[in-house]
Design an enzyme around this catalytic site. Structure first.
Site, mmCIF file in Angstrom:
data_model
loop_
_atom_site.group_PDB
_atom_site.id
_atom_site.type_symbol
_atom_site.label_atom_id
_atom_site.label_comp_id
_atom_site.label_asym_id
_atom_site.label_seq_id
_atom_site.Cartn_x
_atom_site.Cartn_y
_atom_site.Cartn_z
ATOM 1 N N HIS A 35 -7.272 -11.162 -1.011
ATOM 2 C CA HIS A 35 -6.637 -10.728 0.234
ATOM 3 C C HIS A 35 -7.452 -11.265 1.423
ATOM 4 O O HIS A 35 -8.522 -10.753 1.716
ATOM 5 C CB HIS A 35 -6.597 -9.197 0.271
ATOM 6 C CG HIS A 35 -5.704 -8.626 1.341
ATOM 7 N ND1 HIS A 35 -5.288 -9.322 2.450
ATOM 8 C CD2 HIS A 35 -5.137 -7.399 1.443
ATOM 9 C CE1 HIS A 35 -4.510 -8.571 3.191
ATOM 10 N NE2 HIS A 35 -4.394 -7.391 2.608
ATOM 11 N N THR A 53 0.847 -1.197 0.000
ATOM 12 C CA THR A 53 0.000 0.000 0.000
ATOM 13 C C THR A 53 0.880 1.244 0.000
ATOM 14 O O THR A 53 1.792 1.346 0.806
ATOM 15 C CB THR A 53 -0.920 -0.020 1.235
ATOM 16 O OG1 THR A 53 -1.885 -1.050 1.039
ATOM 17 C CG2 THR A 53 -1.637 1.299 1.423
HETATM 18 C C1 LIG Z 1 -3.068 -3.557 2.637
HETATM 19 C C2 LIG Z 1 -2.306 -3.594 3.714
HETATM 20 C C3 LIG Z 1 -1.966 -4.908 4.322
HETATM 21 O O1 LIG Z 1 -2.278 -5.947 3.720
HETATM 22 O O2 LIG Z 1 -1.365 -4.895 5.420
HETATM 23 C C4 LIG Z 1 -1.764 -2.346 4.334
HETATM 24 C C5 LIG Z 1 -2.590 -1.230 4.456
HETATM 25 C C6 LIG Z 1 -2.081 -0.051 5.009
HETATM 26 C C7 LIG Z 1 -0.767 0.020 5.448
HETATM 27 C C8 LIG Z 1 0.051 -1.112 5.332
HETATM 28 C C9 LIG Z 1 -0.446 -2.291 4.778
#
Ligand SMILES: C=C(C(=O)O)c1ccccc1
Length: 363
Positions: free
Chosen positions: A174, A25
């Site tokens: 995800h 991200t």
């Molecule tokens: C999509 C994320 C994940 O899978 O941890 C994410 C989201 C915001 C900051 C860091 C990582």
């Protein structure tokens, strides 16, 4: 040359090597949650990865949890992603899109009509997120009705088809890091008393229905799934992770999906965080039930990655921060060149600084 840097067949794709760019991200989409031109440069620079897994991308407006993350539900977003996949393919790369819904990890300011975040149960996370005011506590979520769950499953299917239209080679569901699907899987966050809660089978039902509905229109051997059995990121946990994930990985294996992407240990933290989780056992169960490939992630460096491949502990190795800071990571790993120093201040949000200005190696 070491197998890590050699071509590898993943489903009907031939990857140039087994080094994967993990989904990262970066909070650099525009106000319509569309990819922008500097995103094209960023991904194109990293096309020498065997596979790029693009950043987590929300399947619908309700699935957004952080400011400026991209979506895959509008025509403008699809066209924006098309520029990225074209550029990566021009450089002979392969690219996968991670389909995301944050569930309760969101703030109402980011959601349609300031609605409450969606979740399996109305339990607010002890977690923070980024909105226009900066770092804020997440909002109180509302429990999803069964009909809403069914419509979210349809949105995952539409997102998969939109990703295909946008030129992605494959997709990853995800199911990790305390977001929506993970909130259904784990008993700390899922207190439902209907068919989507209670037993392990019921808590895994949403994930497996999403996978099964996507497989109806999208080949199983081009679908990956990411899990984080031992992570507590975003205030998530489970009372018996080994039983839960033994069932989950076996069921995913039966569906013969392209790969199981496992975050080993705490997300972005210690690899031995939760002794209750036996990763070797989960990998074995996935394959013994028909699963094709294991992709592992979390803190790998050259030696660790090479020995994981040599010892058959993984087929593919995903690197996050190393790829953030080194567009030519594969070349550097293969030749044991030094790596750039990542700049944490520019990880999330901002401009080209700390995004497309990391240099390629030059002796
Ligand atoms: C999509 C994320 C994940 O899978 O941890 C994410 C989201 C915001 C900051 C860091 C990582």
């Amino acid at each position: 040359i070491h197998a890590l840097y050699s071509p590898y067949n993943l489903g009907n794709l031939t990857l140039n090597n087994r080094c994967v760019m993990a989904p990262l991200t970066r909070n650099r989409a525009n106000a319509d949650r569309e990819p922008v031109d500097m995103n094209v440069t960023y991904y194109e620079q990293r096309a020498s990865a065997g596979l790029i897994i693009a950043e987590a991308t929300q399947i619908c407006p309700e699935g957004q949890g952080y400011i400026s993350t991209p979506g895959i539900y509008s025509e403008g977003q699809i066209q924006g992603w098309k520029k990225i996949t074209n550029a990566v393919h021009q450089k002979n790369g392969k690219i996968c899109l991670q389909l995301w819904h944050v569930g309760r990890i969101s703030h109402s300011e980011l959601l349609p009509n300031n609605m409450a975040p969606q979740a399996p149960s109305a339990i607010r996370a002890k977690a923070k997120t980024f909105n226009s005011k900066g770092l804020v506590d997440v909002s109180d979520p509302k429990a999803l009705e069964v009909n809403e769950i069914k419509s979210l499953t349809k949105k995952y299917v539409e997102a998969a088809l939109n990703a295909k239209k946008a030129g992605f080679d494959m997709i990853e569901v995800h199911a990790a890091n305390g977001y929506l699907i993970d909130q259904f899987l784990r008993d700390k966050t899922n207190h439902r008393t209907d068919e989507f809660g209670g037993s392990i089978e019921n808590r895994a039902r949403f994930l497996l229905e999403v996978i099964d509905e996507i497989i109806k229109v999208y080949p199983a051997n081009l679908i990956g799934c990411r899990i984080s059995p031992a992570s507590t990121f975003n205030d998530i946990d489970d009372s018996d992770p080994q039983s839960l994930y033994s069932y989950v990985v076996s069921e995913l294996g039966k569906r013969k999906i392209a790969y199981l992407h496992i975050i080993e240990g705490e997300t972005g933290g210690p690899r031995d965080a939760n002794p209750k989780v036996n990763f070797a056992e989960l990998k074995k169960l996935f394959k013994s039930h028909g699963g094709m490939n294991i992709m592992t992630n979390n803190g790998y460096h050259k030696a660790m990655a090479e020995s994981a491949i040599d010892n058959n502990e993984a087929d593919l190795i995903a690197f996050g921060v190393p790829f953030l800071a080194n567009p030519d990571l594969v070349n550097r790993l293969e030749n044991n060149y030094p790596l750039n120093k990542p700049d944490q201040k520019t990880f999330y949000g901002g401009t080209e600084k700390g995004y497309t200005d990391y240099p390629f190696y030059s002796s």
